[in-house]
Design a protein around this motif. Structure first.
Motif, short mmCIF file in Angstrom:
data_model
loop_
_atom_site.label_atom_id
_atom_site.label_comp_id
_atom_site.label_asym_id
_atom_site.label_seq_id
_atom_site.Cartn_x
_atom_site.Cartn_y
_atom_site.Cartn_z
N LEU A 1 12.45 80.45 136.06
CA LEU A 1 13.85 80.52 136.74
C LEU A 1 12.63 81.01 138.24
O LEU A 1 13.31 81.38 139.34
N ASN A 2 11.37 81.33 138.42
CA ASN A 2 10.07 81.26 139.43
C ASN A 2 9.95 80.32 140.02
O ASN A 2 8.98 80.10 140.84
N ALA A 3 10.82 79.08 139.37
CA ALA A 3 9.98 77.87 140.59
C ALA A 3 10.94 77.67 141.75
O ALA A 3 12.06 77.81 141.66
N ASP A 4 10.48 77.22 143.17
CA ASP A 4 10.71 76.50 144.50
C ASP A 4 10.98 74.97 144.41
O ASP A 4 11.33 74.23 144.86
N ARG B 1 14.19 73.83 145.94
CA ARG B 1 15.68 74.99 145.99
C ARG B 1 15.72 74.24 147.50
O ARG B 1 15.08 74.45 148.45
N ASN B 2 17.25 74.19 147.66
CA ASN B 2 18.11 74.21 148.83
C ASN B 2 17.84 74.83 149.82
O ASN B 2 17.40 75.25 150.78
N ARG C 1 1.89 77.08 151.09
CA ARG C 1 1.10 78.28 152.18
C ARG C 1 2.04 78.66 153.45
O ARG C 1 1.60 79.99 153.23
N ASN C 2 3.60 78.91 153.05
CA ASN C 2 4.48 79.20 152.62
C ASN C 2 4.37 80.34 151.32
O ASN C 2 5.94 81.09 151.21
N GLY C 3 3.64 79.88 150.39
CA GLY C 3 4.20 81.20 149.89
C GLY C 3 5.37 80.39 148.61
O GLY C 3 5.64 81.73 147.85
#
Length: 258
Positions: A110-113, A153-154, A181-183
């Motif tokens: 669930l925590n993957a971008d 993720r869109n 770099r943006n987390g």
């Protein structure tokens, strides 16, 4: 029931009539997942558009018009994408099997971008497995993964922006470092093998002009996201050694010693 697709598959293409049908069929055959397929063609003149017309019913959107290169085409696709996840499968590539996107979605935490999977690279008769390298200090030097193996993720595109069109080869590497770099949370997975990636793309060429252009862009990405004086110093040493090494490798390839 949500009408938002699970995945938006974006395909950039130009004069690819020899390969585009295989790509389209590999996306259309996916099971267990809702997909929208978006194709951005750069104004092909070789019959690619005729094939797109034949497959119009299975495409969420397609267009054929001049563009500013691969990054521009990818951005046009992202602007149209409505799926929760986005993946780029270009005209010379294809998805590995009909169930692979559903398998990948079931793996993602669930925590993957950004979720990155292995790909097959090369030609059908001589594929080699390329596994993604987990994010580490070395990511400051090399991408270590293929965007044909990435589900993004869109929402991440909305948060950090799309691809920088000043990059003609390394737009994916720049975007990944910008995301980190943006987390953004990037997670690599050992399976499934997500796609089959052709070795005919611009980023795979081994002639010196192509290698030099790619390295120039990689160097620019490195310098843009070097966050400390120490890293900037290490990068200067790295590039002073790496460029001559790659020039030698390109020469060896050109004279046929490999």
């Amino acid at each position: 029931m949500s009408t938002i697709p699970d995945i938006s598959v974006i395909t950039a293409t130009y004069n690819a009539c020899a390969s585009i049908k295989k790509c389209l069929l590999s996306v259309a055959s996916q099971t267990g997942v809702s997909i929208e397929h978006i194709v951005i063609d750069g104004g092909s003149q070789d019959g690619t558009v005729d094939i797109l017309r034949e497959h119009d019913a299975g495409l969420a959107y397609w267009c054929s018009e001049p563009d500013g290169g691969i990054a521009d085409a990818m951005n046009k696709g992202v602007a149209r994408a409505t799926g929760e996840w986005v993946i780029f499968i270009h005209a010379d590539d294809c998805l590995a099997d009909p169930g692979v996107l559903a398998q990948a979605l079931n793996k993602i935490t669930l925590n993957a971008d950004v979720a990155v999977f292995p790909v097959f690279f090369g030609t059908e008769s001589s594929y080699r497995l390329v596994r993604p390298k987990p994010v580490s200090y070395m990511t400051n030097f090399k991408m270590g993964m293929c965007h044909q193996g990435m589900l993004v993720r869109n929402e991440l595109f909305r948060r950090i922006g799309s691809f920088d069109t000043s990059f003609k080869v390394c737009m994916d590497y720049e975007h990944i470092l910008r995301a980190l770099r943006n987390g953004a949370r990037l997670i690599t997975y050992e399976a499934p093998v997500l796609s089959c990636m052709s070795d005919g793309g611009i980023s795979s060429r081994l002639d010196w002009p192509a290698v030099r252009r790619r390295m120039q862009e990689e160097k620019r990405v490195n310098e843009r996201y070097a966050q400390s004086r120490l890293l900037r110093g290490i990068l200067r040493v790295y590039w002073s050694l790496y460029i001559p090494y790659r020039r030698l490798r390109a020469w060896i390839h050109e004279v046929g010693l490999t």
